[in-house]
Design an enzyme around this catalytic site. Sequence first.
Site, short mmCIF file in Angstrom:
data_model
loop_
_atom_site.label_atom_id
_atom_site.label_comp_id
_atom_site.label_asym_id
_atom_site.label_seq_id
_atom_site.Cartn_x
_atom_site.Cartn_y
_atom_site.Cartn_z
N GLU A 196 0.29 4.11 0.58
CA GLU A 196 -0.37 5.19 1.14
C GLU A 196 0.53 6.16 2.03
O GLU A 196 1.55 5.66 2.26
CB GLU A 196 -1.31 4.64 2.42
N SER A 246 -11.26 -7.24 7.46
CA SER A 246 -12.47 -6.58 6.53
C SER A 246 -12.96 -7.74 5.76
O SER A 246 -12.17 -8.60 5.37
CB SER A 246 -11.93 -5.45 5.84
N ARG A 272 -0.49 2.28 13.15
CA ARG A 272 -1.05 1.02 12.52
C ARG A 272 -1.11 0.76 11.12
O ARG A 272 -1.57 -0.29 10.65
CB ARG A 272 -2.60 0.75 13.07
N HIS A 273 -0.39 1.67 10.40
CA HIS A 273 -0.44 1.50 8.82
C HIS A 273 1.16 1.22 8.38
O HIS A 273 2.04 1.71 8.88
CB HIS A 273 -0.75 2.79 8.04
N ARG A 324 0.79 -1.29 0.08
CA ARG A 324 -0.06 -0.05 0.08
C ARG A 324 0.87 1.17 -0.07
O ARG A 324 1.66 1.52 0.96
CB ARG A 324 -0.99 -0.12 1.18
N ARG A 329 -1.00 -6.80 12.36
CA ARG A 329 -2.24 -6.08 13.11
C ARG A 329 -2.55 -7.16 14.23
O ARG A 329 -2.69 -6.69 15.53
CB ARG A 329 -3.22 -5.54 12.31
N GLU A 358 -9.83 -2.18 14.06
CA GLU A 358 -9.96 -2.89 12.89
C GLU A 358 -8.80 -3.82 12.69
O GLU A 358 -7.79 -3.52 12.47
CB GLU A 358 -10.53 -2.02 11.78
#
Lengths: 544, 544
Positions: B318, B470, B324-325, B316, B518, B467
């Site tokens: 991002e 998913s 948490r990323h 990712r 996670r 979270e």
Amino acid sequence: MASTKPESSQTSPSVDENSSEPLNLSKKQVKKEAQKAERLRKQQEVTAAAAVESAEADPFSGNYGDILTEEIQSKAISGRRWTEIGSLDIELAGSTVLIRGAAQTIRPVSKKMVFLVVRHYVSTVQCVLVINKECVSPQMVKFATGLSKESIIDIEGVVSIPKDPIKGTTQQVEVQVTKLFCVNRAVPNLPINIEDAARSEMEFEKAEQTGEQLVRVGQDTRLNYRVLDMRTPANQATFRIQCHVENIFRRFLLSEGFVGIHTPKLVPGSSEGGAAVFKLDYKGQPACLAQSPQLYKQMAICGGFGRVFEVGSVFRAEDSYTHRHLCEFVGLDVEMEIKEHYFEVCDIVDRLFVAMFDYLNENCKKELDAINRQYPFEPLKYLRKTLRLTFLEGVKMLKEAGVEVDPFGDLNTEAEKKLGQLVREKYDTDFYILYRYPLAVRPFYTMLCYDDPAYSNSFDVFVRGEEIISGAQRIHLPELLTKRAEACGIDVKTISTYIDSFRYGAPPHGGFGVGLERVVMLFCALNNIRKTSLFPRDPQRLVP
Amino acid sequence: MASTKPESSQTSPSVDENSSEPLNLSKKQVKKEAQKAERLRKQQEVTAAAAVESAEADPFSGNYGDILTEEIQSKAISGRRWTEIGSLDIELAGSTVLIRGAAQTIRPVSKKMVFLVVRHYVSTVQCVLVINKECVSPQMVKFATGLSKESIIDIEGVVSIPKDPIKGTTQQVEVQVTKLFCVNRAVPNLPINIEDAARSEMEFEKAEQTGEQLVRVGQDTRLNYRVLDMRTPANQATFRIQCHVENIFRRFLLSEGFVGIHTPKLVPGSSEGGAAVFKLDYKGQPACLAQSPQLYKQMAICGGFGRVFEVGSVFRAEDSYTHRHLCEFVGLDVEMEIKEHYFEVCDIVDRLFVAMFDYLNENCKKELDAINRQYPFEPLKYLRKTLRLTFLEGVKMLKEAGVEVDPFGDLNTEAEKKLGQLVREKYDTDFYILYRYPLAVRPFYTMLCYDDPAYSNSFDVFVRGEEIISGAQRIHLPELLTKRAEACGIDVKTISTYIDSFRYGAPPHGGFGVGLERVVMLFCALNNIRKTSLFPRDPQRLVP
């Protein structure tokens, strides 16, 4: 369960089992077929009202039809019990079962009777639909006949034992259909027929003798329509065996005190050097995809994990368009402390792979048979204690057989193949270790032999004359490592963190790497690595 | 075993156990230290001849020294038996053992005696070197005292039981050293001291009260020198737990009939859409790194595998710089046929994670204790049958607590955290499923609710208010899928092979994805995902 009854099923193309017309379609054709199916579906919806009317004429209209979309949108949990097709056996004779699967073949015998072969995973069962006064109307048989192959269907029926053994299905019972619903329709003309994709060379030879014309599905077409190609028994088996290989690899190593780790695939600079890397921009920094977890798994050893393994993606931007190279594959990697000798690593290789081959032979008979039916192969020959030859012994064997090889160079593919033959003849094994390779042909981090710096503490492992494993003792001395990196033309600045790792107290260690796809390919003697990768990547293929 | 005896050991910096001087070094300093060590080593080599001479004066000179390089180049297999430090116990009292490990601490008591704590994996043992007339000379004690911390050493000695329990080592026996060889010297001043890296917050609080100055090792420094940071008990435990999590994930799914697969990470176009992709050139074609195996695992379902899972790298791009990323992590992915309802997927989540948490609590006590000592945490609260709440029930709970949330939007991190608290108070669990999310906040391939297209057949799973999973039912109807992709602004041409997969007979299906890092972070209540990734990648970190 609600259902609509498509009165217009006769408008769908008739399915002719014996058609020998090549059905490979272009993407445009697929789209066209899809549009056709969509029109058909809409037409069905339009005529639904009419259907309800005519349903009155069919007292069994509630027993069949297309499932409404909302029914498969998780509307409700009915509590009904489903039976796996693979578990249908004579013990269930007389019971009513509910099954779901793909309509593999639809064979109308008359207007009163149709045979359906339904498949789920690798299991198939024959289902019989006959007009009767309890539940099956002529319209229901028509509906079944009009289904397109590979459509997903739900069948309720009673298990029965046929008089004669059923050829061509895995399950030896029949299901007498009482209800039939279509969950999802396939396009009427598939780009690949599963039967065509599943044929063996023997079938083609036979057909040639009888003059029958069979469709041959080429490797590229298979890959273009991989989701269909995957459904053949051989492919279902191949990827299940791949899963087993990985499991045995993990289980064996865990039992030997190894820890499974994950190292980054996005790495700075140019990985271990060399040109064959995929480069990319990482937030403004030059980065590339790891060609192997080599440097990182060694750093995990420096980090005190003692024995580690990794199963992960490996990227090679090589231009090799061969039967055995991929641009992306799954690496099975091992790294471990050694006390005295890199033969400790060879011992792990030996025991791991003998255990793996034993397991596959003992526990995957069904899968191996499925592959064998389409791609016949001789079982792998291997010894209880794996043969080890030095590189120079290999060179000597080749020389005696008339093949000249540079004793300080590498073996090419041909020489490897030849040596495999010679070893098989002499030692009766398809699996052996060749060790003490010339230093010049090994990566910079390979430990030199103590008695001759022209050779290295390294090894390759061969299956059926092809290399599947490369391993070695690594250099854990930072000065020697720096010297070797420089000698190999690597800019040591780009790997300084790696080299520094050995300055903080690093144990002697070694390890090896294996390609998962190659293990499966060579164990099953498949001729192309694209057969053992779900979605292979080579210099020409990035899709699907 | 041959050895050189460094007479010049007094030139190495004295090792002061109680030094409170900050030892975090810059890269330049590391290099300098390395050069210093190298000079030292060369000096030792030069004085080797002299050493041999003076060795004559030391009758026990053969019992210690630096191992010659050639000795660790796989020269020979001695046949000697090694004992693992972790297996040293009172049953071995009186036996002579041979161990290898890192010299974690070197504590000279006098010129006659030195204590060494030797570590291997997570085990430590105290070794005692005292001058005696049988094998230990004053020079040997001097040699031991001069060793740098974290150097790899071989010790031969006799196991003994000390009068008092030993604080600070895992093994409750001592080794009376008779031979001591250094296999690989660490630089004298390490950029991180393992003791510093292993301190808990409590130690810092205590030190503050007593006025003692302790070195605090920041997260960035830890990651810069990860191979040292990895050696702390908490980190050794964390990554062993990570390995367990993956094993349980695999084992549970295999026992439920799932097949492990591998899908490509190099994909055409722009993955599932969105901007957060790493782009690269693939042999002249635009490509990117897969943001998840989503499309491919669904295609495996279309390919007839029924139930699949994958453990693999996820990328990712991002710009999230949060606790948490990560830009690269390990995805645990599941996809499966469903018969009627996506709760069949939730059932797998439920049973899988309860089994996982049970296993960790029952079988990883040592590892959890090690983490707890440095980073104290409350055990995770979870129910035997996982709580399921609808998204709107969650919204209502938040509203009642004074937090307004858009019932058609997503929950932000704060709202999730708050809801986690509320659920804990009301239901006494840190682990629950929130389902039926608004369609607008889910990916295009998510199946709509049958009764309200503003909502979807989807779910998230939370641990301690964050979270981790998913999941959803997927759209298996090609027309609906096309419509939804278009509605989400995706160029359907770029995913045509994926959409076409559903035209060949596709069963209803669903699945979920979890981030391995996670799971470990939240199960152990660690505050930063960088603690659960061996070599984390975030927008600012690509090295090491």
